[in-house]
Scaffold this motif. Structure first.
Motif, PDB file in Angstrom:
ATOM      1  N   THR A  60     -67.168  34.787  26.604  1.00 48.44           N
ATOM      2  CA  THR A  60     -66.379  33.747  25.946  1.00 48.44           C
ATOM      3  C   THR A  60     -65.957  32.689  26.955  1.00 48.44           C
ATOM      4  N   SER A  61     -66.039  31.426  26.570  1.00 48.74           N
ATOM      5  CA  SER A  61     -65.591  30.347  27.448  1.00 48.74           C
ATOM      6  C   SER A  61     -64.080  30.449  27.663  1.00 48.74           C
ATOM      7  N   ASN A  65     -63.533  28.481  22.876  1.00 46.86           N
ATOM      8  CA  ASN A  65     -64.217  27.710  21.844  1.00 46.86           C
ATOM      9  C   ASN A  65     -65.726  27.932  21.800  1.00 46.86           C
ATOM     10  N   ARG A  66     -66.269  28.722  22.737  1.00 41.32           N
ATOM     11  CA  ARG A  66     -67.701  28.977  22.745  1.00 41.32           C
ATOM     12  C   ARG A  66     -67.992  30.407  23.182  1.00 41.32           C
ATOM     13  N   TYR A  68     -71.236  32.218  25.179  1.00 41.05           N
ATOM     14  CA  TYR A  68     -72.477  31.983  25.912  1.00 41.05           C
ATOM     15  C   TYR A  68     -73.309  33.257  25.861  1.00 41.05           C
ATOM     16  N   ALA A  80     -75.385  28.475  23.782  1.00 40.37           N
ATOM     17  CA  ALA A  80     -73.960  28.304  23.523  1.00 40.37           C
ATOM     18  C   ALA A  80     -73.725  28.262  22.019  1.00 40.37           C
ATOM     19  N   ILE A  81     -72.745  29.027  21.558  1.00 41.39           N
ATOM     20  CA  ILE A  81     -72.355  29.031  20.156  1.00 41.39           C
ATOM     21  C   ILE A  81     -70.974  28.395  20.046  1.00 41.39           C
ATOM     22  N   ASN A  82     -70.894  27.321  19.282  1.00 44.45           N
ATOM     23  CA  ASN A  82     -69.644  26.598  19.074  1.00 44.45           C
ATOM     24  C   ASN A  82     -68.837  27.305  17.997  1.00 44.45           C
ATOM     25  N   LEU A  83     -67.625  27.731  18.329  1.00 42.89           N
ATOM     26  CA  LEU A  83     -66.818  28.497  17.387  1.00 42.89           C
ATOM     27  C   LEU A  83     -66.055  27.624  16.403  1.00 42.89           C
ATOM     28  N   ASN A  84     -66.093  26.314  16.607  1.00 40.74           N
ATOM     29  CA  ASN A  84     -65.495  25.412  15.619  1.00 40.74           C
ATOM     30  C   ASN A  84     -66.471  25.113  14.482  1.00 40.74           C
ATOM     31  N   ASP A  89     -74.827  25.151  19.936  1.00 42.48           N
ATOM     32  CA  ASP A  89     -74.497  23.870  20.555  1.00 42.48           C
ATOM     33  C   ASP A  89     -75.556  23.602  21.622  1.00 42.48           C
ATOM     34  N   ALA A  92     -74.660  22.403  25.268  1.00 40.19           N
ATOM     35  CA  ALA A  92     -73.779  23.174  26.147  1.00 40.19           C
ATOM     36  C   ALA A  92     -74.460  24.365  26.796  1.00 40.19           C
TER      37      ALA A  92
END
Length: 219
Positions: A60-61, A65-66, A68, A80-84, A89, A92
């Protein structure tokens, strides 16, 4: 199919926002919420057409919010997976071409990735750590190598200790754990009785648990 690694992201109050698991053979990542309800399964690209990119490690970033996700198909892709948006993504991610990625950690503004690079003839491999900066920089350090012996050193996991140091573990790595400084430079090593496929730690980082891949062994 073939779950490999899990990670959690937290909200501003410290409560679980999402959990995630990498599904290696399925080539996907599944996310669930704090009520243990699955919210989505995200399919990852399959650049070499093997049926899966073999997602392995996930971290987790720092801003939560991401996620990896490292891969083991040899492309060196880290997604990268954008959690918003609950989606990939593309802007990223990272690439370490030719290197498979293990279970990573974040330290000192960098994504620290245990790596495996096979020889052209597949007679050996090199295990190390990639230091991937969120500012775009990349560095690499070799831990151990075998060439021509049909032995395959493999970087499996990095964990971050409370004092900022890192512990790198792998298979066929002389049955040693390697201690790294926060920037990824080598600080030392210690002998352990087994190869380190996975590493766990307690909350105060004064106890590590190391599991082997090939036997019913814990150290």
């Amino acid at each position: 199919l073939y779950p490999e690694d899990i990670a959690f992201a937290y909200d501003s109050t410290g409560q679980v926002r999402y959990g995630a698991v990498t599904n290696s053979t399925s080539g996907s990542v599944t996310l669930w919420d704090s009520n243990l309800n699955v919210v989505t399964t995200i399919a990852l690209p399959d650049p070499w057409g093997m049926g899966t990119c073999y997602p392995f490690g996930i971290v987790t970033s720092e801003d939560q919010n991401r996620f990896y996700v490292t891969t083991m198909d040899g492309t060196g892709e880290i997604y990268a997976i954008n959690l918003n948006t609950l989606s990939l993504d593309a802007t990223a991610g990272f690439t370490q071409f030719g290197r498979s990625g293990g279970r990573p950690a974040i330290s000192n503004g960098n994504l620290m990735v245990p790596t495996t690079t096979y020889t052209v003839a597949w007679t050996g491999s090199e295990a190390g750590v990639g230091v991937l900066g969120f500012d775009g920089s990349q560095d690499y350090a070799m831990m151990t190598v075998e060439d021509g012996s049909w032995t395959y050193p493999s970087g499996q996991e990095i964990v971050r200790l409370e004092d900022g140091r890192l512990v790198w573990g792998g298979l066929f790595a002389d049955e040693r754990l390697y201690i790294l400084n926060a920037d990824g430079s080598l600080d030392g090593s210690m002998q352990c009785s087994i190869g380190a496929h996975g590493i766990g730690k307690n909350e105060t980082s004064d106890l590590l648990a190391i599991c082997d891949l090939y036997g019913d062994n814990l150290a």
